[in-house]
Design a protein around this motif. Sequence first.
Motif, PDB file in Angstrom:
ATOM      1  N   LEU A 117      12.688 -59.668  18.397  1.00 54.69           N
ATOM      2  CA  LEU A 117      11.742 -59.854  17.295  1.00 54.69           C
ATOM      3  C   LEU A 117      10.920 -61.126  17.478  1.00 54.69           C
ATOM      4  O   LEU A 117       9.733 -61.166  17.144  1.00 54.69           O
ATOM      5  N   GLU A 118      11.527 -62.162  18.033  1.00 55.72           N
ATOM      6  CA  GLU A 118      10.798 -63.401  18.301  1.00 55.72           C
ATOM      7  C   GLU A 118       9.668 -63.159  19.304  1.00 55.72           C
ATOM      8  O   GLU A 118       8.558 -63.685  19.150  1.00 55.72           O
ATOM      9  N   VAL A 119       9.947 -62.373  20.332  1.00 55.58           N
ATOM     10  CA  VAL A 119       8.917 -62.065  21.331  1.00 55.58           C
ATOM     11  C   VAL A 119       7.810 -61.223  20.704  1.00 55.58           C
ATOM     12  O   VAL A 119       6.632 -61.405  21.008  1.00 55.58           O
ATOM     13  N   ILE A 120       8.176 -60.311  19.816  1.00 55.82           N
ATOM     14  CA  ILE A 120       7.174 -59.514  19.103  1.00 55.82           C
ATOM     15  C   ILE A 120       6.257 -60.421  18.293  1.00 55.82           C
ATOM     16  O   ILE A 120       5.028 -60.254  18.290  1.00 55.82           O
ATOM     17  N   ASP A 121       6.843 -61.402  17.608  1.00 54.31           N
ATOM     18  CA  ASP A 121       6.029 -62.356  16.833  1.00 54.31           C
ATOM     19  C   ASP A 121       5.078 -63.128  17.742  1.00 54.31           C
ATOM     20  O   ASP A 121       3.911 -63.361  17.400  1.00 54.31           O
ATOM     21  N   GLN A 122       5.572 -63.535  18.913  1.00 56.70           N
ATOM     22  CA  GLN A 122       4.730 -64.277  19.858  1.00 56.70           C
ATOM     23  C   GLN A 122       3.586 -63.400  20.361  1.00 56.70           C
ATOM     24  O   GLN A 122       2.433 -63.854  20.469  1.00 56.70           O
ATOM     25  N   LEU A 123       3.891 -62.136  20.657  1.00 57.35           N
ATOM     26  CA  LEU A 123       2.857 -61.212  21.124  1.00 57.35           C
ATOM     27  C   LEU A 123       1.837 -60.939  20.020  1.00 57.35           C
ATOM     28  O   LEU A 123       0.633 -60.834  20.284  1.00 57.35           O
ATOM     29  N   GLU A 124       2.300 -60.852  18.785  1.00 58.52           N
ATOM     30  CA  GLU A 124       1.383 -60.644  17.659  1.00 58.52           C
ATOM     31  C   GLU A 124       0.381 -61.793  17.562  1.00 58.52           C
ATOM     32  O   GLU A 124      -0.822 -61.578  17.392  1.00 58.52           O
ATOM     33  N   ASN A 125       0.870 -63.023  17.686  1.00 61.66           N
ATOM     34  CA  ASN A 125      -0.017 -64.189  17.627  1.00 61.66           C
ATOM     35  C   ASN A 125      -1.028 -64.173  18.768  1.00 61.66           C
ATOM     36  O   ASN A 125      -2.201 -64.512  18.585  1.00 61.66           O
ATOM     37  N   LEU A 126      -0.575 -63.782  19.971  1.00 65.53           N
ATOM     38  CA  LEU A 126      -1.488 -63.700  21.108  1.00 65.53           C
ATOM     39  C   LEU A 126      -2.582 -62.659  20.859  1.00 65.53           C
ATOM     40  O   LEU A 126      -3.757 -62.879  21.169  1.00 65.53           O
ATOM     41  N   CYS A 127      -2.185 -61.515  20.301  1.00 66.28           N
ATOM     42  CA  CYS A 127      -3.159 -60.456  20.058  1.00 66.28           C
ATOM     43  C   CYS A 127      -4.154 -60.841  18.963  1.00 66.28           C
ATOM     44  O   CYS A 127      -5.312 -60.406  18.980  1.00 66.28           O
ATOM     45  N   GLU A 168      15.493 -63.057  29.684  1.00 70.64           N
ATOM     46  CA  GLU A 168      14.709 -64.025  28.918  1.00 70.64           C
ATOM     47  C   GLU A 168      14.478 -65.321  29.676  1.00 70.64           C
ATOM     48  O   GLU A 168      13.491 -66.017  29.441  1.00 70.64           O
ATOM     49  N   HIS A 169      15.394 -65.678  30.588  1.00 71.95           N
ATOM     50  CA  HIS A 169      15.349 -66.986  31.240  1.00 71.95           C
ATOM     51  C   HIS A 169      15.308 -66.851  32.764  1.00 71.95           C
ATOM     52  O   HIS A 169      15.874 -67.664  33.487  1.00 71.95           O
ATOM     53  N   PHE A 170      14.611 -65.813  33.242  1.00 69.79           N
ATOM     54  CA  PHE A 170      14.590 -65.553  34.682  1.00 69.79           C
ATOM     55  C   PHE A 170      13.981 -66.699  35.481  1.00 69.79           C
ATOM     56  O   PHE A 170      14.237 -66.840  36.674  1.00 69.79           O
ATOM     57  N   ALA A 171      13.148 -67.530  34.840  1.00 73.13           N
ATOM     58  CA  ALA A 171      12.484 -68.631  35.553  1.00 73.13           C
ATOM     59  C   ALA A 171      13.343 -69.893  35.598  1.00 73.13           C
ATOM     60  O   ALA A 171      12.913 -70.906  36.144  1.00 73.13           O
ATOM     61  N   GLU A 172      14.554 -69.817  35.046  1.00 71.78           N
ATOM     62  CA  GLU A 172      15.435 -70.977  35.029  1.00 71.78           C
ATOM     63  C   GLU A 172      16.567 -70.802  36.034  1.00 71.78           C
ATOM     64  O   GLU A 172      16.888 -69.677  36.427  1.00 71.78           O
ATOM     65  N   PRO A 173      17.206 -71.894  36.461  1.00 69.31           N
ATOM     66  CA  PRO A 173      18.341 -71.781  37.390  1.00 69.31           C
ATOM     67  C   PRO A 173      19.446 -70.902  36.810  1.00 69.31           C
ATOM     68  O   PRO A 173      19.719 -70.946  35.604  1.00 69.31           O
ATOM     69  N   LEU A 174      20.078 -70.115  37.666  1.00 71.10           N
ATOM     70  CA  LEU A 174      21.127 -69.197  37.231  1.00 71.10           C
ATOM     71  C   LEU A 174      22.482 -69.881  37.322  1.00 71.10           C
ATOM     72  O   LEU A 174      22.831 -70.450  38.356  1.00 71.10           O
ATOM     73  N   ASN A 175      23.246 -69.829  36.241  1.00 70.18           N
ATOM     74  CA  ASN A 175      24.564 -70.451  36.199  1.00 70.18           C
ATOM     75  C   ASN A 175      25.579 -69.412  35.734  1.00 70.18           C
ATOM     76  O   ASN A 175      25.654 -69.083  34.547  1.00 70.18           O
ATOM     77  N   CYS A 176      26.361 -68.878  36.672  1.00 65.56           N
ATOM     78  CA  CYS A 176      27.318 -67.818  36.338  1.00 65.56           C
ATOM     79  C   CYS A 176      28.413 -68.301  35.390  1.00 65.56           C
ATOM     80  O   CYS A 176      28.938 -67.518  34.593  1.00 65.56           O
ATOM     81  N   ASN A 177      28.756 -69.579  35.468  1.00 63.07           N
ATOM     82  CA  ASN A 177      29.771 -70.111  34.554  1.00 63.07           C
ATOM     83  C   ASN A 177      29.289 -70.000  33.105  1.00 63.07           C
ATOM     84  O   ASN A 177      30.048 -69.602  32.210  1.00 63.07           O
TER      85      ASN A 177
END
Length: 259
Positions: A117-127, A168-177
């Motif tokens: 829902l947060e991403v939907i709100d962000q997309l709404e603002n962009l549109c 959601e965080h694919f651009a951040e370092p991956l930490n399996c722990n």
Amino acid sequence: MMIIPFNKLSEYEFSLSKINLIRQNPIYSTLTVKNRRCNGFLFFTKGEGVYEYGDKKITFTAGSVIYLPYESKHVLKVVSDGAEFFRVDFTIKVRGEVVLFSNIPTKISDAFSNDCLEVIDQLENLCLYSNDNILKMQKLLILFDFLRKSSNVDKKGKIFAASVYIAEHFAEPLNCNELAKLCYLSTSQFYNLFTKQFKKTPLQYRDDLIIEKAKILLKLEEITVSEIAEILGFADVAYFSRFFKKHVGISPSNFSKNE
């Protein structure tokens, strides 16, 4: 037009355009649509009702996500006051051909998360306030990831939280722990369950997401390889180029030229 099941979309190179999002609070009880001019997802946040097409029906309540295909015909019946939904419209193509996920209205999910829902709100603002089509596409791709997970992975499954977090965080370092902690598992248990479910390691899963997004961005003429590298979380464009070539077999520049 071609039909690609939504859960198979990641296997194709596709392009997105004509992205728009509209919040609707219908005052009608019945709406007949004879010929939709684009693909669309409806995210219902309030109310309940029924979609009818032919002799079939789809019921929806708050949390439901319904896919409506290009050129579809259907009837929407709202059966409660105060209904609200977000309609996300878009055109998707593979090799220049319009793609449908189904040729009939289809329920994708019975529940979507607050993060969605947060991403939907962000997309709404962009549109509403921006002409930045690249950012719109990024947000839509994140929604696609959410929907792909919710439609194919049991939300009660132990690794669902980790798959959503990576998307959601694919651009951040991956930490399996840390991912294991999200799932209330030991690191070894998490790693084994994740690999069994997705047929790839968490790192491979994350890298595949990055490559998928990179291919889409490289098709856009108005964005440079350096800008794409930054969007995808690479501090060094040379490192991004090596990463891309390792996974795809050619450099980002050559990939872009061949499209």
